[in-house]
Motif scaffolding. Structure first.
Motif, PDB file in Angstrom:
ATOM      1  N   GLU A 187       0.870  -1.017   0.080  1.00  0.00           N
ATOM      2  CA  GLU A 187       0.108   0.018   0.185  1.00  0.00           C
ATOM      3  C   GLU A 187       0.938   1.355  -0.053  1.00  0.00           C
ATOM      4  OE1 GLU A 187      -2.408  -2.869   2.508  1.00  0.00           O
ATOM      5  OE2 GLU A 187      -0.538  -2.684   2.187  1.00  0.00           O
ATOM      6  N   ASP A 188       2.067   1.264   0.651  1.00  0.00           N
ATOM      7  CA  ASP A 188       2.839   2.271   0.516  1.00  0.00           C
ATOM      8  C   ASP A 188       3.250   2.678  -0.694  1.00  0.00           C
ATOM      9  OD1 ASP A 188       2.449   1.994   3.348  1.00  0.00           O
ATOM     10  OD2 ASP A 188       4.681   2.220   3.908  1.00  0.00           O
ATOM     11  N   LEU A 189       3.773   1.675  -1.732  1.00  0.00           N
ATOM     12  CA  LEU A 189       4.137   1.842  -2.905  1.00  0.00           C
ATOM     13  C   LEU A 189       2.933   2.385  -3.660  1.00  0.00           C
ATOM     14  CD1 LEU A 189       6.506  -1.067  -3.460  1.00  0.00           C
ATOM     15  CD2 LEU A 189       7.069   1.153  -2.561  1.00  0.00           C
ATOM     16  N   ILE A 190       1.957   1.990  -3.521  1.00  0.00           N
ATOM     17  CA  ILE A 190       0.663   2.344  -4.404  1.00  0.00           C
ATOM     18  C   ILE A 190       0.296   3.809  -4.007  1.00  0.00           C
ATOM     19  CG2 ILE A 190      -1.736   1.953  -4.270  1.00  0.00           C
ATOM     20  CD1 ILE A 190      -1.499  -0.878  -4.037  1.00  0.00           C
ATOM     21  N   HIS A 191       0.497   4.171  -2.687  1.00  0.00           N
ATOM     22  CA  HIS A 191       0.295   5.625  -2.144  1.00  0.00           C
ATOM     23  C   HIS A 191       1.123   6.755  -2.924  1.00  0.00           C
ATOM     24  CE1 HIS A 191      -1.103   8.804   0.395  1.00  0.00           C
ATOM     25  NE2 HIS A 191       0.026   8.966   0.787  1.00  0.00           N
ATOM     26  N   ILE A 192       2.520   6.166  -3.081  1.00  0.00           N
ATOM     27  CA  ILE A 192       3.448   6.735  -3.776  1.00  0.00           C
ATOM     28  C   ILE A 192       3.179   6.963  -5.210  1.00  0.00           C
ATOM     29  CG2 ILE A 192       6.026   6.889  -4.900  1.00  0.00           C
ATOM     30  CD1 ILE A 192       6.871   5.803  -2.164  1.00  0.00           C
ATOM     31  N   ALA A 193       2.558   6.073  -5.940  1.00  0.00           N
ATOM     32  CA  ALA A 193       2.151   6.024  -7.406  1.00  0.00           C
ATOM     33  C   ALA A 193       1.185   7.113  -7.542  1.00  0.00           C
ATOM     34  CB  ALA A 193       1.767   4.740  -7.912  1.00  0.00           C
ATOM     35  N   GLU A 194      -0.103   6.931  -6.520  1.00  0.00           N
ATOM     36  CA  GLU A 194      -1.111   7.522  -6.901  1.00  0.00           C
ATOM     37  C   GLU A 194      -1.082   9.027  -6.512  1.00  0.00           C
ATOM     38  OE1 GLU A 194      -4.616   4.427  -5.980  1.00  0.00           O
ATOM     39  OE2 GLU A 194      -4.067   5.656  -4.190  1.00  0.00           O
ATOM     40  N   ASN A 195      -0.135   9.603  -5.642  1.00  0.00           N
ATOM     41  CA  ASN A 195       0.072  10.711  -5.237  1.00  0.00           C
ATOM     42  C   ASN A 195       0.931  11.563  -6.239  1.00  0.00           C
ATOM     43  OD1 ASN A 195      -1.116  10.633  -2.869  1.00  0.00           O
ATOM     44  ND2 ASN A 195       0.657  10.868  -1.391  1.00  0.00           N
ATOM     45  N   SER A 196       1.619  10.854  -7.037  1.00  0.00           N
ATOM     46  CA  SER A 196       2.206  11.355  -8.355  1.00  0.00           C
ATOM     47  C   SER A 196       1.536  11.687  -9.571  1.00  0.00           C
ATOM     48  CB  SER A 196       3.546  10.322  -8.769  1.00  0.00           C
ATOM     49  OG  SER A 196       4.303  10.113  -7.519  1.00  0.00           O
ATOM     50  N   ALA A 197       0.446  11.192  -9.491  1.00  0.00           N
ATOM     51  CA  ALA A 197      -0.282  11.204 -10.805  1.00  0.00           C
ATOM     52  C   ALA A 197      -1.315  12.362 -10.643  1.00  0.00           C
ATOM     53  CB  ALA A 197      -1.471  10.135 -10.869  1.00  0.00           C
ATOM     54  N   SER A 198      -1.821  13.110 -11.845  1.00  0.00           N
ATOM     55  CA  SER A 198      -2.892  14.031 -11.745  1.00  0.00           C
ATOM     56  C   SER A 198      -4.029  13.694 -10.685  1.00  0.00           C
ATOM     57  CB  SER A 198      -3.742  14.184 -13.257  1.00  0.00           C
ATOM     58  OG  SER A 198      -2.543  14.647 -13.771  1.00  0.00           O
ATOM     59  N   CYS A 199      -4.637  12.231 -10.949  1.00  0.00           N
ATOM     60  CA  CYS A 199      -5.764  12.093  -9.786  1.00  0.00           C
ATOM     61  C   CYS A 199      -5.547  10.500  -9.723  1.00  0.00           C
ATOM     62  CB  CYS A 199      -7.007  12.424 -10.465  1.00  0.00           C
ATOM     63  SG  CYS A 199      -8.306  12.137  -8.952  1.00  0.00           S
ATOM     64  N   PRO A 200      -5.731   9.882  -8.373  1.00  0.00           N
ATOM     65  CA  PRO A 200      -6.057   8.491  -8.273  1.00  0.00           C
ATOM     66  C   PRO A 200      -7.323   8.191  -8.853  1.00  0.00           C
ATOM     67  CG  PRO A 200      -5.552   9.603  -6.168  1.00  0.00           C
ATOM     68  CD  PRO A 200      -5.953  10.657  -6.943  1.00  0.00           C
ATOM     69  N   LEU A 201      -7.574   6.613  -8.911  1.00  0.00           N
ATOM     70  CA  LEU A 201      -8.923   6.095  -9.508  1.00  0.00           C
ATOM     71  C   LEU A 201      -9.559   5.464  -8.298  1.00  0.00           C
ATOM     72  CD1 LEU A 201      -7.609   4.187 -12.574  1.00  0.00           C
ATOM     73  CD2 LEU A 201      -8.304   6.601 -12.433  1.00  0.00           C
ATOM     74  N   TRP A 202     -10.561   5.359  -8.327  1.00  0.00           N
ATOM     75  CA  TRP A 202     -11.740   4.567  -7.308  1.00  0.00           C
ATOM     76  C   TRP A 202     -12.528   3.701  -8.107  1.00  0.00           C
ATOM     77  CZ3 TRP A 202     -10.068   9.476  -6.498  1.00  0.00           C
ATOM     78  CH2 TRP A 202      -9.647   9.900  -5.205  1.00  0.00           C
ATOM     79  N   SER A 203     -13.092   2.665  -7.740  1.00  0.00           N
ATOM     80  CA  SER A 203     -14.080   1.759  -8.117  1.00  0.00           C
ATOM     81  C   SER A 203     -15.261   2.241  -8.301  1.00  0.00           C
ATOM     82  CB  SER A 203     -13.854   0.250  -7.672  1.00  0.00           C
ATOM     83  OG  SER A 203     -12.817  -0.047  -7.817  1.00  0.00           O
ATOM     84  N   LEU A 204     -15.824   2.863  -7.122  1.00  0.00           N
ATOM     85  CA  LEU A 204     -17.236   3.354  -7.118  1.00  0.00           C
ATOM     86  C   LEU A 204     -17.069   4.848  -6.832  1.00  0.00           C
ATOM     87  CD1 LEU A 204     -20.012   1.732  -4.754  1.00  0.00           C
ATOM     88  CD2 LEU A 204     -19.657   4.240  -4.857  1.00  0.00           C
TER      89      LEU A 204
END
Length: 273
Positions: A187-204
């Motif tokens: 989850e820590d690596l995912i958090h780094i990836a998502e914070n580096s993008a224009s926006c994260p994604l969500w399923s709902l």
């Protein structure tokens, strides 16, 4: 009676794999590939059950005809603890001992799920990622690499700057393969990836959430170069991470190709001017 006969016969069966080979050609990797296997993965909040695709290889000396394929499956059956850095390191040592090998590679890749609340409505849903572990032993050194693939949103700064309204955006994949000095939650690596993008994604997403993510991405435009540099900086700033390979791919919405960037880093490498 049949079992007794099989037992007596089995004790006399020749071990063909251990016989000598006259071609004198060593094999760097031999083993089993694409094994579907149920596993438990250690997470930041506990444990998660999933199904992994597993590759297990060992080196084979020039003098030996073959390896013992059944031993790979026995090793998997005996691995009951949740996957993490320490567990895959132990599996590697057991594999090398069981196969009488000096080098080897084990790769796990699996769907990895995180329960995420929507940004405004806070309704929780499971978001899917790809996770994994790769452990290698070569020349007496064992290294474990943690793997994540996080889908995100990227919005083009150029499109936003030159257009009177709107800007093209697309889904992107950020892939991180990081060698860590200690177990790092995926989850820590995912958090780094998502914070580096224009926006994260969500399923709902409800309507208020969709409004938020649309405007958030518009307020955070990033080229593929921006995303890769921001992610690389966060990875470099994490003292737990020894080295990494970072890949970013934007699946362009106005081109029939992807934009791509890659950054590699190793703290052990000598500094260059």
């Amino acid at each position: 009676m049949i079992q007794e006969q099989n037992s007596r016969t089995g004790s006399a069966l020749p071990d063909v794999q251990s016989s000598s080979d006259v071609r004198h050609i060593p094999i760097q990797r031999v083993g089993v590939k694409s094994v579907s296997y149920p596993v438990t993965v250690k997470t930041a909040d506990g444990f998660m059950h999933t199904v992994a695709s597993v590759n297990m290889y060992v080196s084979l000396p020039a003098s030996q005809k073959g390896t013992h394929m059944s031993r790979f499956f026995r090793l998997l059956d005996e691995t009951t603890q949740p996957l993490c850095k320490e567990v895959v390191e132990d599996l590697m040592q057991r594999m090398l001992t069981a196969l009488h090998a000096s080098a080897g590679t084990i790769e796990f890749e699996f769907p990895f799920f995180v329960k995420k609340p929507a940004p405004i409505s806070k309704i929780p849903s499971l978001m899917s990622y790809r996770g994994g572990f790769t452990v290698t032993t070569e020349d007496g050194r064992t290294a474990v690499t943690e793997h994540v693939l996080a889908p995100v949103t990227s919005l083009c700064p150029c499109s936003k700057e030159i257009s009177r309204y709107g800007a093209h955006n697309q889904r992107s994949h950020i892939t991180i393969d990081a060698e860590c000095a200690e177990s790092v939650p995926l989850e820590d690596l995912i958090h780094i990836a998502e914070n580096s993008a224009s926006c994260p994604l969500w399923s709902l997403l409800k309507r208020e959430d969709e409004k938020f993510v649309t405007e958030f991405a518009y307020d955070h435009p990033k080229f593929v170069e921006d995303i890769s540099r921001d992610a690389a900086k966060a990875l470099k700033d994490d003292p737990r991470i020894i080295s990494f390979r970072l890949q970013v791919e934007n699946f362009e919405s106005i081109h029939n190709h992807s934009a791509y960037a890659q950054i590699t880093f190793d703290r052990r490498a000598p500094l260059c001017d």
